[in-house]
Design a protein around this motif. Structure first.
Motif, PDB file in Angstrom:
ATOM      1  N   PRO A   1      -8.411  -2.388 -22.917  1.00  0.00           N
ATOM      2  CA  PRO A   1      -9.576  -2.710 -22.070  1.00  0.00           C
ATOM      3  C   PRO A   1      -9.329  -3.961 -21.223  1.00  0.00           C
ATOM      4  O   PRO A   1      -8.638  -4.896 -21.642  1.00  0.00           O
ATOM      5  CB  PRO A   1     -10.692  -2.954 -23.095  1.00  0.00           C
ATOM      6  N   ARG A   2      -9.896  -3.941 -20.021  1.00  0.00           N
ATOM      7  CA  ARG A   2      -9.829  -5.114 -19.153  1.00  0.00           C
ATOM      8  C   ARG A   2     -11.107  -5.169 -18.326  1.00  0.00           C
ATOM      9  O   ARG A   2     -11.767  -4.155 -18.116  1.00  0.00           O
ATOM     10  CB  ARG A   2      -8.604  -5.078 -18.246  1.00  0.00           C
ATOM     11  N   ILE A   3     -11.443  -6.352 -17.879  1.00  0.00           N
ATOM     12  CA  ILE A   3     -12.619  -6.550 -17.034  1.00  0.00           C
ATOM     13  C   ILE A   3     -12.236  -6.564 -15.562  1.00  0.00           C
ATOM     14  O   ILE A   3     -12.922  -6.007 -14.717  1.00  0.00           O
ATOM     15  CB  ILE A   3     -13.354  -7.855 -17.415  1.00  0.00           C
ATOM     16  N   HIS A   4     -11.114  -7.203 -15.232  1.00  0.00           N
ATOM     17  CA  HIS A   4     -10.687  -7.273 -13.832  1.00  0.00           C
ATOM     18  C   HIS A   4     -10.016  -5.964 -13.421  1.00  0.00           C
ATOM     19  O   HIS A   4      -9.232  -5.384 -14.175  1.00  0.00           O
ATOM     20  CB  HIS A   4      -9.725  -8.445 -13.626  1.00  0.00           C
ATOM     21  N   GLU A   5     -10.332  -5.504 -12.210  1.00  0.00           N
ATOM     22  CA  GLU A   5      -9.739  -4.275 -11.708  1.00  0.00           C
ATOM     23  C   GLU A   5      -8.328  -4.548 -11.194  1.00  0.00           C
ATOM     24  O   GLU A   5      -7.998  -5.665 -10.776  1.00  0.00           O
ATOM     25  CB  GLU A   5     -10.614  -3.669 -10.602  1.00  0.00           C
ATOM     26  N   VAL A   6      -7.513  -3.519 -11.246  1.00  0.00           N
ATOM     27  CA  VAL A   6      -6.132  -3.570 -10.767  1.00  0.00           C
ATOM     28  C   VAL A   6      -5.977  -2.483  -9.713  1.00  0.00           C
ATOM     29  O   VAL A   6      -6.469  -1.361  -9.887  1.00  0.00           O
ATOM     30  CB  VAL A   6      -5.141  -3.346 -11.930  1.00  0.00           C
ATOM     31  N   SER A   7      -5.292  -2.784  -8.632  1.00  0.00           N
ATOM     32  CA  SER A   7      -5.174  -1.817  -7.540  1.00  0.00           C
ATOM     33  C   SER A   7      -4.148  -0.731  -7.843  1.00  0.00           C
ATOM     34  O   SER A   7      -3.205  -0.926  -8.629  1.00  0.00           O
ATOM     35  CB  SER A   7      -4.779  -2.536  -6.244  1.00  0.00           C
ATOM     36  N   SER A   8      -4.330   0.404  -7.185  1.00  0.00           N
ATOM     37  CA  SER A   8      -3.357   1.497  -7.319  1.00  0.00           C
ATOM     38  C   SER A   8      -1.994   1.063  -6.805  1.00  0.00           C
ATOM     39  O   SER A   8      -0.956   1.485  -7.324  1.00  0.00           O
ATOM     40  CB  SER A   8      -3.837   2.726  -6.554  1.00  0.00           C
ATOM     41  N   THR A   9      -1.987   0.222  -5.784  1.00  0.00           N
ATOM     42  CA  THR A   9      -0.714  -0.254  -5.226  1.00  0.00           C
ATOM     43  C   THR A   9       0.071  -1.031  -6.272  1.00  0.00           C
ATOM     44  O   THR A   9       1.280  -0.820  -6.437  1.00  0.00           O
ATOM     45  CB  THR A   9      -0.972  -1.138  -3.992  1.00  0.00           C
ATOM     46  N   GLN A  10      -0.607  -1.915  -6.995  1.00  0.00           N
ATOM     47  CA  GLN A  10       0.072  -2.685  -8.036  1.00  0.00           C
ATOM     48  C   GLN A  10       0.660  -1.759  -9.106  1.00  0.00           C
ATOM     49  O   GLN A  10       1.806  -1.915  -9.530  1.00  0.00           O
ATOM     50  CB  GLN A  10      -0.890  -3.671  -8.697  1.00  0.00           C
ATOM     51  N   ILE A  11      -0.129  -0.778  -9.537  1.00  0.00           N
ATOM     52  CA  ILE A  11       0.315   0.127 -10.594  1.00  0.00           C
ATOM     53  C   ILE A  11       1.482   0.990 -10.124  1.00  0.00           C
ATOM     54  O   ILE A  11       2.500   1.123 -10.823  1.00  0.00           O
ATOM     55  CB  ILE A  11      -0.853   1.011 -11.068  1.00  0.00           C
ATOM     56  N   PHE A  12       1.372   1.550  -8.921  1.00  0.00           N
ATOM     57  CA  PHE A  12       2.427   2.458  -8.476  1.00  0.00           C
ATOM     58  C   PHE A  12       3.671   1.731  -7.987  1.00  0.00           C
ATOM     59  O   PHE A  12       4.776   2.276  -8.068  1.00  0.00           O
ATOM     60  CB  PHE A  12       1.882   3.431  -7.421  1.00  0.00           C
ATOM     61  N   GLU A  13       3.521   0.501  -7.515  1.00  0.00           N
ATOM     62  CA  GLU A  13       4.722  -0.286  -7.217  1.00  0.00           C
ATOM     63  C   GLU A  13       5.512  -0.518  -8.499  1.00  0.00           C
ATOM     64  O   GLU A  13       6.749  -0.450  -8.509  1.00  0.00           O
ATOM     65  CB  GLU A  13       4.339  -1.623  -6.577  1.00  0.00           C
ATOM     66  N   GLU A  14       4.791  -0.770  -9.590  1.00  0.00           N
ATOM     67  CA  GLU A  14       5.443  -0.990 -10.875  1.00  0.00           C
ATOM     68  C   GLU A  14       6.105   0.297 -11.372  1.00  0.00           C
ATOM     69  O   GLU A  14       7.225   0.272 -11.889  1.00  0.00           O
ATOM     70  CB  GLU A  14       4.418  -1.488 -11.892  1.00  0.00           C
ATOM     71  N   ILE A  15       5.416   1.417 -11.205  1.00  0.00           N
ATOM     72  CA  ILE A  15       5.997   2.699 -11.616  1.00  0.00           C
ATOM     73  C   ILE A  15       7.280   2.986 -10.837  1.00  0.00           C
ATOM     74  O   ILE A  15       8.322   3.327 -11.415  1.00  0.00           O
ATOM     75  CB  ILE A  15       4.988   3.843 -11.423  1.00  0.00           C
ATOM     76  N   LEU A  16       7.213   2.855  -9.529  1.00  0.00           N
ATOM     77  CA  LEU A  16       8.370   3.183  -8.695  1.00  0.00           C
ATOM     78  C   LEU A  16       9.535   2.239  -8.948  1.00  0.00           C
ATOM     79  O   LEU A  16      10.700   2.652  -8.896  1.00  0.00           O
ATOM     80  CB  LEU A  16       7.975   3.167  -7.219  1.00  0.00           C
ATOM     81  N   THR A  17       9.225   0.978  -9.244  1.00  0.00           N
ATOM     82  CA  THR A  17      10.288   0.029  -9.582  1.00  0.00           C
ATOM     83  C   THR A  17      10.962   0.435 -10.889  1.00  0.00           C
ATOM     84  O   THR A  17      12.197   0.438 -11.003  1.00  0.00           O
ATOM     85  CB  THR A  17       9.731  -1.394  -9.712  1.00  0.00           C
ATOM     86  N   ASP A  18      10.139   0.811 -11.872  1.00  0.00           N
ATOM     87  CA  ASP A  18      10.676   1.148 -13.197  1.00  0.00           C
ATOM     88  C   ASP A  18      11.450   2.465 -13.199  1.00  0.00           C
ATOM     89  O   ASP A  18      12.304   2.677 -14.065  1.00  0.00           O
ATOM     90  CB  ASP A  18       9.547   1.206 -14.223  1.00  0.00           C
ATOM     91  N   ILE A  19      11.138   3.359 -12.248  1.00  0.00           N
ATOM     92  CA  ILE A  19      11.893   4.610 -12.211  1.00  0.00           C
ATOM     93  C   ILE A  19      12.895   4.612 -11.047  1.00  0.00           C
ATOM     94  O   ILE A  19      13.504   5.631 -10.737  1.00  0.00           O
ATOM     95  CB  ILE A  19      10.973   5.847 -12.123  1.00  0.00           C
ATOM     96  N   ASN A  20      13.038   3.435 -10.414  1.00  0.00           N
ATOM     97  CA  ASN A  20      14.071   3.226  -9.401  1.00  0.00           C
ATOM     98  C   ASN A  20      13.938   4.165  -8.208  1.00  0.00           C
ATOM     99  O   ASN A  20      14.894   4.817  -7.789  1.00  0.00           O
ATOM    100  CB  ASN A  20      15.468   3.354 -10.025  1.00  0.00           C
ATOM    101  N   LEU A  21      12.698   4.216  -7.672  1.00  0.00           N
ATOM    102  CA  LEU A  21      12.454   4.988  -6.468  1.00  0.00           C
ATOM    103  C   LEU A  21      11.951   4.067  -5.361  1.00  0.00           C
ATOM    104  O   LEU A  21      11.265   3.078  -5.636  1.00  0.00           O
ATOM    105  CB  LEU A  21      11.406   6.082  -6.726  1.00  0.00           C
ATOM    106  N   PRO A  22      12.261   4.370  -4.109  1.00  0.00           N
ATOM    107  CA  PRO A  22      11.806   3.515  -3.003  1.00  0.00           C
ATOM    108  C   PRO A  22      10.295   3.593  -2.797  1.00  0.00           C
ATOM    109  O   PRO A  22       9.663   4.616  -3.073  1.00  0.00           O
ATOM    110  CB  PRO A  22      12.555   4.068  -1.787  1.00  0.00           C
ATOM    111  N   GLY A  23       9.710   2.508  -2.285  1.00  0.00           N
ATOM    112  CA  GLY A  23       8.271   2.427  -2.078  1.00  0.00           C
ATOM    113  C   GLY A  23       7.731   3.416  -1.082  1.00  0.00           C
ATOM    114  O   GLY A  23       6.525   3.690  -1.072  1.00  0.00           O
ATOM    115  N   GLU A  24       8.596   4.005  -0.260  1.00  0.00           N
ATOM    116  CA  GLU A  24       8.123   4.963   0.750  1.00  0.00           C
ATOM    117  C   GLU A  24       7.523   6.214   0.109  1.00  0.00           C
ATOM    118  O   GLU A  24       6.809   6.969   0.757  1.00  0.00           O
ATOM    119  CB  GLU A  24       9.273   5.359   1.668  1.00  0.00           C
TER     120      GLU A  24
END
Length: 231
Positions: free
Chosen positions: A62-85
């Motif tokens: 659980p968290r109170i502060h919202e997190v953006s989709s950009t933050q989450i998917f930038e992290e996903i793409l970094t961890d699976i080694n795919l370009p941000g495009e």
């Protein structure tokens, strides 16, 4: 006298035929996104993406502060080694998987129409899943948006329920006192949000289970709101 009604979206205005906790659906949703984007991901990449999603799963963490989709998917793409495009297309197909079979409850449109005609200000305050952008989250109520003058989500507020910040934000936008506002939702956090802000807390309980959340009123369908505003 109540001047405004704010609604949660999922399981309140619209029905999602998906569990509240998406954990077991991560793999097929990611597979759908990868297939649509023509990406051949290794199992290790899927597991890395699942680990990121689990970290941001508010049913687990659980968290109170919202997190953006950009933050989450930038992290996903970094961890699976795919370009941000790939990010926007990945987001679209990932969120689309969970938005299949979404439907308005039968009484939603007529109830909102009647409330709107009575001069009641209508709004939404819904916590988005995994930073889901409003263009996806609010698409689920597109058929009744003409009655909702203040459609907002946790993306707009920056806070998630049960924080009172969202209703305070809406009260300011609507120019009403929070004591003149009804908040309608189906979960304990919705009632806690309303009570902490000072709004009238209405629990919608369609399955008639015993739910003692401290609600001011419990209803089985949205039509019962008309009894409340007509008092």
């Amino acid at each position: 006298m109540f001047k405004a009604i704010v609604f949660d979206i999922g399981q309140t205005l619209v029905e999602y035929n998906k569990p509240l906790n998406w954990s077991k659906l991560y793999r097929p949703a990611l597979q759908n996104a990868a297939d649509q984007c023509r990406l051949n991901l290794l199992e290790e990449q899927y597991q890395n993406a699942i680990a990121v999603l689990t970290k941001y799963n508010t049913r687990i963490n659980p968290r109170i502060h919202e997190v953006s989709s950009t933050q989450i998917f930038e992290e996903i793409l970094t961890d699976i080694n795919l370009p941000g495009e790939n990010m926007e297309l990945m987001k679209f197909h990932f969120y689309s998987y969970f938005r299949q079979d979404v439907s308005l409850y039968p009484e939603t449109e007529e109830t909102l129409k009647t409330l709107h005609e009575k001069g009641i200000l209508l709004g939404t305050l819904s916590d988005v899943a995994y930073g889901m952008d409003n263009k996806y989250a609010l698409e689920d109520i597109v058929a009744v948006r003409k009655y909702i003058q203040y459609p907002f989500t946790s993306n707009d507020v920056g806070y998630r329920k049960p924080s009172a910040k969202g209703l305070q934000f809406l009260a300011e936008k609507m120019d009403v006192a929070i004591s003149e506002m009804i908040f309608v939702g189906d979960e304990e956090k919705d009632i806690a949000c309303a009570k902490s802000a000072g709004a009238y807390a209405v629990l919608i309980n369609r399955n008639h289970e015993v739910k003692e959340y401290g609600q001011d009123r419990e209803i089985a369908c949205l039509e019962e709101l008309l009894d409340i505003v007509n008092r």
